[in-house]
Write an enzyme that holds these catalytic residues in place. Sequence first.
Site, PDB file in Angstrom:
ATOM      1  N   GLN A   1      23.831  58.761  47.720  1.00 35.69           N
ATOM      2  CA  GLN A   1      22.637  59.576  47.962  1.00 35.69           C
ATOM      3  C   GLN A   1      21.853  59.023  49.152  1.00 35.69           C
ATOM      4  OE1 GLN A   1      21.872  62.391  46.283  1.00 35.69           O
ATOM      5  NE2 GLN A   1      19.958  62.722  47.367  1.00 35.69           N
TER       6      GLN A   1
ATOM      7  N   ASP B   1      30.777  64.673  50.497  1.00 38.06           N
ATOM      8  CA  ASP B   1      29.666  65.118  51.346  1.00 38.06           C
ATOM      9  C   ASP B   1      30.161  65.585  52.713  1.00 38.06           C
ATOM     10  OD1 ASP B   1      27.038  65.039  50.343  1.00 38.06           O
ATOM     11  OD2 ASP B   1      26.996  62.847  50.408  1.00 38.06           O
TER      12      ASP B   1
ATOM     13  N   LYS C   1      22.797  66.691  39.711  1.00 39.77           N
ATOM     14  CA  LYS C   1      24.231  66.616  40.049  1.00 39.77           C
ATOM     15  C   LYS C   1      25.031  66.172  38.839  1.00 39.77           C
ATOM     16  CE  LYS C   1      23.531  65.586  44.905  1.00 39.77           C
ATOM     17  NZ  LYS C   1      23.073  64.553  45.823  1.00 39.77           N
TER      18      LYS C   1
HETATM   19  N1  GUN Z   1      20.130  63.679  50.207  1.00 43.97           N
HETATM   20  C1  GUN Z   1      19.667  64.952  50.272  1.00 43.97           C
HETATM   21  N2  GUN Z   1      20.704  65.823  50.328  1.00 43.97           N
HETATM   22  C2  GUN Z   1      21.835  65.082  50.290  1.00 43.97           C
HETATM   23  C3  GUN Z   1      23.212  65.413  50.310  1.00 43.97           C
HETATM   24  O1  GUN Z   1      23.633  66.573  50.384  1.00 43.97           O
HETATM   25  N3  GUN Z   1      24.072  64.361  50.241  1.00 43.97           N
HETATM   26  C4  GUN Z   1      23.650  63.077  50.174  1.00 43.97           C
HETATM   27  N4  GUN Z   1      24.569  62.108  50.116  1.00 43.97           N
HETATM   28  N5  GUN Z   1      22.368  62.737  50.158  1.00 43.97           N
HETATM   29  C5  GUN Z   1      21.468  63.739  50.220  1.00 43.97           C
END
Ligand code: GUN
Length: 297
Positions: A98, A121, A54
């Site tokens: 996350q 998100d 990311k």
């Molecule tokens: N963990 C795995 N995929 C995601 C996601 O799309 N967002 C977040 N915040 N955590 C994750």
Amino acid sequence: MTAAIIDGKAFAAGVRGRVAEQVGRLQADHGITPGLAVVLVGEDPASQVYVRSKGKQTVEVGMKSVEHRLDADTSEADLLALVQELNADPTIHGILVQLPLPDHLNEDLVINAIDPAKDVDGFHISNVGLLGTGQKSMVPCTPLGCLMMLREHHGSLSGLDAVVVGRSNIVGKPMAQLLLGDSCTVTIAHSRTKDLPEVVRRADIVVAAVGRPRMVPGDWIKPGATVIDVGINRVDAGEGKTRLVGDVDFDSAVEVAGAITPVPGGVGPMTIACLLANTLTACCRANGLPEPEGLTA
Ligand code: GUN
């Protein structure tokens, strides 16, 4: 018939290109740089890989990337204080905590502490409610990526029968809301659904998001249907090796479907591309500027 392959990797590169172009314009015309903060608590290896990816892609599209890596034993109070600090920071337009969080931290509490306008998100309860009532919201990245690919492939989705297999808050439920928003007739199926094969066979669009390797075989697919496979499952490939497979049995489904996303290289790459798109959208909204075209629901 052999299905067309929907190339998510190429599609995601196109989305990132459009984001980068619009970030460049924001900087040139308004002196604004979108900023994304990612918070990682603990050392889960898969999460570390995601977070690194990311950060790298955020920088590649010209945005500011901030990473906060906290110890696994960080207290809830300290994590909430960091979220408040990021909420108040005008250079940060998107905040992603996350998941999963370590067991001693309450995920709902932490997610709902994020400013909904910065919740890239789309997990905050306000955004869930806005999406459910057809109002402007931040939309979860994976379903947004699926929607973009479906729109690209079909043009209009109006009147199509869509079956979403899986009822998670992150994919299944928001996916169903988005398809409903595009005037599909939507069924959400799950592990307790009666006669799942028959339900799936009715669908013009199948979105599989259950997390069970190759659960949907080709003979459940209506000939010509579009199949979006959200699953990413690591399975034994023999000789001590592993490989990634989806929730759909690709080899049999590709013979029946009209179009299908592969795993890897389908939905996966779209998730981070949509995170960048959401950060750009949040930045435009925060500055009272028009939303980026083709990058929102
Ligand atoms: N963990 C795995 N995929 C995601 C996601 O799309 N967002 C977040 N915040 N955590 C994750």
